[in-house]
Design a protein around this motif. Structure first.
Motif, PDB file in Angstrom:
ATOM      1  N   ASN A 109      40.845  37.706  92.571  1.00  0.00           N
ATOM      2  CA  ASN A 109      39.941  36.974  91.528  1.00  0.00           C
ATOM      3  C   ASN A 109      39.229  38.340  91.285  1.00  0.00           C
ATOM      4  O   ASN A 109      38.145  38.056  90.415  1.00  0.00           O
ATOM      5  N   TYR A 110      40.177  39.445  90.728  1.00  0.00           N
ATOM      6  CA  TYR A 110      39.353  40.772  89.889  1.00  0.00           C
ATOM      7  C   TYR A 110      39.645  39.858  88.588  1.00  0.00           C
ATOM      8  O   TYR A 110      38.994  40.160  87.707  1.00  0.00           O
ATOM      9  N   ILE A 111      40.316  39.443  87.521  1.00  0.00           N
ATOM     10  CA  ILE A 111      40.730  38.691  86.971  1.00  0.00           C
ATOM     11  C   ILE A 111      40.737  37.508  86.873  1.00  0.00           C
ATOM     12  O   ILE A 111      41.500  36.851  87.705  1.00  0.00           O
ATOM     13  N   GLU A 112      40.877  37.659  85.272  1.00  0.00           N
ATOM     14  CA  GLU A 112      41.927  35.727  85.259  1.00  0.00           C
ATOM     15  C   GLU A 112      42.623  35.697  83.807  1.00  0.00           C
ATOM     16  O   GLU A 112      43.207  34.752  84.089  1.00  0.00           O
ATOM     17  N   GLY A 113      43.013  37.013  83.598  1.00  0.00           N
ATOM     18  CA  GLY A 113      43.925  37.158  82.732  1.00  0.00           C
ATOM     19  C   GLY A 113      44.588  38.911  82.381  1.00  0.00           C
ATOM     20  O   GLY A 113      43.798  39.482  83.177  1.00  0.00           O
ATOM     21  N   LEU A 114      45.502  39.045  81.250  1.00  0.00           N
ATOM     22  CA  LEU A 114      46.252  39.896  81.088  1.00  0.00           C
ATOM     23  C   LEU A 114      46.237  40.598  79.271  1.00  0.00           C
ATOM     24  O   LEU A 114      45.782  39.632  79.076  1.00  0.00           O
ATOM     25  N   PHE A 115      45.715  41.452  79.180  1.00  0.00           N
ATOM     26  CA  PHE A 115      45.650  42.402  78.197  1.00  0.00           C
ATOM     27  C   PHE A 115      46.264  43.626  77.775  1.00  0.00           C
ATOM     28  O   PHE A 115      45.813  43.961  78.709  1.00  0.00           O
ATOM     29  N   LEU A 116      47.656  42.827  77.246  1.00  0.00           N
ATOM     30  CA  LEU A 116      48.504  44.177  77.072  1.00  0.00           C
ATOM     31  C   LEU A 116      48.866  44.439  75.911  1.00  0.00           C
ATOM     32  O   LEU A 116      49.169  43.721  75.005  1.00  0.00           O
ATOM     33  N   SER A 117      49.005  46.051  75.331  1.00  0.00           N
ATOM     34  CA  SER A 117      49.292  46.859  74.469  1.00  0.00           C
ATOM     35  C   SER A 117      50.285  47.703  75.002  1.00  0.00           C
ATOM     36  O   SER A 117      50.592  47.465  75.991  1.00  0.00           O
ATOM     37  N   SER A 118      50.826  48.645  73.457  1.00  0.00           N
ATOM     38  CA  SER A 118      52.107  49.236  74.330  1.00  0.00           C
ATOM     39  C   SER A 118      51.668  50.678  72.876  1.00  0.00           C
ATOM     40  O   SER A 118      51.444  50.422  71.797  1.00  0.00           O
ATOM     41  N   GLY A 119      52.575  51.636  73.402  1.00  0.00           N
ATOM     42  CA  GLY A 119      52.934  52.913  72.362  1.00  0.00           C
ATOM     43  C   GLY A 119      54.107  52.859  72.284  1.00  0.00           C
ATOM     44  O   GLY A 119      55.017  51.496  72.233  1.00  0.00           O
ATOM     45  N   ILE A 120      54.867  52.763  71.160  1.00  0.00           N
ATOM     46  CA  ILE A 120      55.880  52.499  70.757  1.00  0.00           C
ATOM     47  C   ILE A 120      57.175  53.081  71.270  1.00  0.00           C
ATOM     48  O   ILE A 120      56.866  54.416  70.733  1.00  0.00           O
ATOM     49  N   ILE A 121      58.019  53.044  71.743  1.00  0.00           N
ATOM     50  CA  ILE A 121      58.762  53.324  72.851  1.00  0.00           C
ATOM     51  C   ILE A 121      60.195  53.041  72.242  1.00  0.00           C
ATOM     52  O   ILE A 121      60.717  51.438  71.980  1.00  0.00           O
ATOM     53  N   ARG A 122      61.138  53.868  72.305  1.00  0.00           N
ATOM     54  CA  ARG A 122      62.452  53.349  71.674  1.00  0.00           C
ATOM     55  C   ARG A 122      62.185  53.371  70.554  1.00  0.00           C
ATOM     56  O   ARG A 122      62.762  53.866  69.227  1.00  0.00           O
ATOM     57  N   ASN A 123      62.468  51.803  69.640  1.00  0.00           N
ATOM     58  CA  ASN A 123      61.609  51.734  68.359  1.00  0.00           C
ATOM     59  C   ASN A 123      61.048  50.259  68.201  1.00  0.00           C
ATOM     60  O   ASN A 123      60.739  49.754  69.465  1.00  0.00           O
ATOM     61  N   PRO A 124      60.477  50.104  67.214  1.00  0.00           N
ATOM     62  CA  PRO A 124      59.482  48.303  67.879  1.00  0.00           C
ATOM     63  C   PRO A 124      60.057  47.548  67.955  1.00  0.00           C
ATOM     64  O   PRO A 124      59.796  46.846  69.499  1.00  0.00           O
TER      65      PRO A 124
END
Length: 402
Positions: free
Chosen positions: A102-117
């Motif tokens: 019960n710490y969260i209700e969802g996820l925000f996920l981003s990223s740097g570009i690895i290998r290729n887009p």
């Protein structure tokens, strides 16, 4: 949680804090005595769902390694920062474990570009798909999409995410070419257009595709772009791509900065004024040109909110009779928000409103007095701009517009 995973979480939640497009804000710990887990230092942020609920999200990057060298980004390839990378399985495990506690209700996920887009986008989609398909995760998911990736991958992201976002970062193609040469404005707007089409199609067919729409972020103060130009960019994004929100993020000097960046951050009040102006565009019927008309050299005033600045610039339109004025003009009265105006319009159908009635329907009668006429009140004289400005300056953020 083992030490290695804890270290990754520390690095990649801190690396994600510069992205404002999920409406992150400070939050107290939910459980005292747990060292870091569930606290804002380990990536807990706030966002709003399509039905208006405020939810806590795990806000992380898949990795802060990046092939791109955007001057304003702390995770650019030339930056000397501590690097880390989650596996898809680790992202899934963290999300589920935080959710069950019960710490969260969802996820925000981003990223740097690895290998290729394409590879990076595949990993982001796989994380969301695994949560949905293999674990039946019904929480909120916001995915950062990569405009250079294959359009099919972006479409796949919309099947599993509640919201998608692509950051334009800078408001002009010239600034993007200077500060982020690997990014192309045409790629960003093309991906936005694609997402808008798919979202519209899904609504018509009553299917789910990014039901919370799409958003973006613009950095304020990294280049010489004026507030007027920023607002015009926002207006175009809202009109052409039906964005739910354009987030303005004040540039903050980063460690080992690029020589092309300014050395000082803009005043945070500038970011605040842009957010207030953004509300005027979205909810109050203002155009970008109208808001900018009260600016000086294209910059919004810092001592007074943009709605009050417009009212002073157009003093001849006031005072308004609350019993007869159009709703559209009442929305332009400093201190009257959408809810108050709706209450006034509903109440005046049954009676002529007096000043005491307005006091019950609005938050601050004092701010309204120079701008309104009621059944028992009329301003004794038309106050000029110079006399009024000190009374309207430095008003609380909420009171200034709502």
């Amino acid at each position: 949680m083992d030490e290695k995973l804890t270290t990754k979480l520390r690095i990649l939640s801190d690396a994600a804090k510069y992205d404002a497009s999920c409406a992150s804000s400070g939050a107290p710990k939910r459980a005292a005595g747990l060292d870091g887990i569930g606290s804002t230092s380990n990536g807990i942020c706030h966002a709003y769902t399509p039905d208006g609920r405020c939810v806590s999200l795990l806000k992380i990057l898949l990795t802060n390694y990046c092939l791109f060298d955007c001057a304003y980004c702390i995770n650019r390839r030339s930056s000397n920062v501590e690097r880390a990378r989650f596996t898809v399985e680790e992202v899934v495990s963290l999300t589920l474990n935080f959710y069950k506690r019960n710490y969260i209700e969802g996820l925000f996920l981003s990223s740097g570009i690895i290998r290729n887009p394409d590879h990076t986008m595949e990993q982001l989609v796989l994380a969301a798909k695994t949560l949905r398909r293999e674990h039946g995760f019904a929480g909120y998911i916001h995915l950062k999409t990569i405009p250079e990736a294959n359009p099919w991958l972006i479409e796949q992201a919309g099947l599993f995410a509640d919201r998608l976002s692509i950051n334009i970062e800078l408001p002009s193609a010239d600034s993007l070419a200077r500060f982020a040469p690997e990014k192309k404005a045409a790629s960003i707007t093309g991906a936005m257009s694609q997402m808008k089409e798919r979202i519209d199609e899904a609504k018509e067919d009553r299917r789910k595709f990014s039901p919370a729409g799409q958003s973006t972020q613009v950095i304020v103060g990294a280049d010489a772009t004026t507030d007027a130009a920023l607002l015009n960019t926002s207006a175009v994004l809202y009109k052409d791509y039906a964005l739910r929100r354009v987030y303005h993020s004040a540039f903050s000097p980063i460690p080992s900065p690029s020589a092309v960046l300014p050395m000082k951050a803009p005043p945070l009040q500038r970011e605040n004024r842009l957010y207030q102006a953004d509300w005027l565009l979205r909810f109050y019927g203002f155009t970008a040109d109208e808001v900018a008309s009260a600016s000086r050299d294209g910059m919004l005033a810092l001592d007074i909110d943009p709605k009050a600045a417009w009212a002073l610039q157009n003093r001849e339109r006031f005072p308004l009779d609350v019993n007869t004025a159009d709703r559209e003009m009442l929305l332009r009265v400093p201190g009257l928000g959408v809810r108050s105006v709706n209450k006034i319009v509903a109440a005046r159908r049954h009676t002529r409103l007096r000043l005491a009635d307005i006091g019950r329907l609005a938050r601050s009668v004092k701010r309204l007095l120079p701008f309104l006429i009621t059944a028992d009140y009329r301003p004794t004289r038309i106050s000029d701009r110079a006399n009024l400005r000190p009374n309207l300056a430095d008003a609380p953020v909420q009171g200034s517009l709502f």
